[in-house]
Design an enzyme around this catalytic site. Structure first.
Site, PDB file in Angstrom:
ATOM      1  N   ASP A  17      40.808  38.167  46.135  1.00  0.00           N
ATOM      2  CA  ASP A  17      41.363  37.651  47.896  1.00  0.00           C
ATOM      3  C   ASP A  17      41.218  35.941  48.339  1.00  0.00           C
ATOM      4  O   ASP A  17      40.685  35.547  49.488  1.00  0.00           O
ATOM      5  CB  ASP A  17      39.764  38.625  48.566  1.00  0.00           C
ATOM      6  N   LYS A 103      44.503  45.908  48.219  1.00  0.00           N
ATOM      7  CA  LYS A 103      43.501  46.984  48.434  1.00  0.00           C
ATOM      8  C   LYS A 103      43.777  47.614  50.094  1.00  0.00           C
ATOM      9  O   LYS A 103      43.277  46.335  50.487  1.00  0.00           O
ATOM     10  CB  LYS A 103      42.107  46.594  47.529  1.00  0.00           C
ATOM     11  N   CYS A 142      33.558  40.979  48.202  1.00  0.00           N
ATOM     12  CA  CYS A 142      34.618  41.170  47.922  1.00  0.00           C
ATOM     13  C   CYS A 142      34.368  41.788  46.220  1.00  0.00           C
ATOM     14  O   CYS A 142      34.727  42.288  45.379  1.00  0.00           O
ATOM     15  CB  CYS A 142      36.031  41.536  48.133  1.00  0.00           C
TER      16      CYS A 142
END
Ligand SMILES: [Zn+2]
Length: 187
Positions: A17, A103, A142
Site C-alpha cells: 500500500d 484489496k 495493513c
C-alpha cells in the site's frame, strides 16, 4: 543492510500500500510515510537484478466503501479506485512487471491484509516462493495484517524494519511485537 546479499532464490518482495492517500498530503496519511520510498526502491532494484518477483498491494475501494466514515466505518474516504489518492506514490520505482494486488474491492467488506480474498498465497506458492521481504504502509494496520497472514499461509516473513512506518508510534511498537511473536523476522 544490503538487499543484494539478502535476496535468494524463492524470495519475493512485497510492497504494501505505498499509495498517495497513505503518504503526506493524502486523505489517510501515515506520518513520514513517504520517507521509506528510497529504501524500497533499493530493494526493487535488487529484486529486479536478482530475478525475484515484486508484488505491490494496493487498497482499491469502490465509492461508498464500508470502511469509510460516511458508511459508519473507521476511516475517512481513501484509495477510491482510479483516483489520484489510490495511485502508487509517483516516486516508487515500479514498472509493468510488478504484480499488482488489489484489496478491499468489495462494497461491503474491508481487507487489511494483501492475502485477504486476493489469491496472493496461491500465486506465490505456484511461483515457488518461500520467503517474503515486506515493507510499506502502515506498519500497525495493513503491514501487520499482511505479515500475520503470510505466516499463516506458511511463508517465512521478513519485515524490512526501516521500510515501514506506523499511523501511531505506540501501536507501531505493539505491531512489531505481534509480528515477532507470530514468528516473523524483523530485519
Ligand atoms: Zn482501506
Amino acid at each position: 543492510m544490503n538487499p543484494d546479499t539478502l535476496l535468494q532464490d524463492h524470495d519475493a518482495l512485497l510492497l504494501v500500500d505505498v499509495q498517495n492517500d497513505f503518504c503526506p498530503g493524502g486523505s489517510l496519511a501515515v506520518p513520514k510515510g513517504d520517507t521509506i520510498i528510497p529504501l524500497l526502491n533499493d530493494w526493487i532494484v535488487s529484486a529486479r537484478r536478482n530475478g525475484n518477483p515484486i508484488i505491490a498491494s494496493r487498497d482499491w475501494h469502490p465509492v461508498e466503501h464500508v470502511s469509510f466514515d460516511m458508511r459508519g466505518g473507521p476511516w475517512p474516504v481513501h484509495c477510491v479506485q482510479d483516483t489520484k489518492g489510490a495511485e502508487f506514490h509517483p516516486d516508487l520505482d515500479i514498472d509493468n512487471r510488478v504484480v499488482r494486488v488489489s484489496k478491499g474491492t468489495h462494497f461491503d467488506q474491508d481487507a487489511y491484509s494483501a492475502f485477504d480474498s486476493t489469491g496472493l498465497g496461491t500465486y506465490l506458492r505456484r511461483a515457488n516462493i518461500q520467503r517474503l521481504w515486506v515493507g510499506g504502509l502502515a506498519q500497525d494496520v495493513c503491514v501487520l495484517a499482511t505479515v500475520l497472514d503470510g505466516m499463516k499461509e506458511g511463508f517465512e516473513m521478513h519485515l524490512i524494519r526501516a521500510a515501514t512506518r506506523p499511523v501511531d508510534e505506540a501501536q507501531g511498537e505493539d505491531a512489531l511485537n505481534r509480528m515477532k511473536d507470530a514468528g516473523a523476522i524483523l530485519d
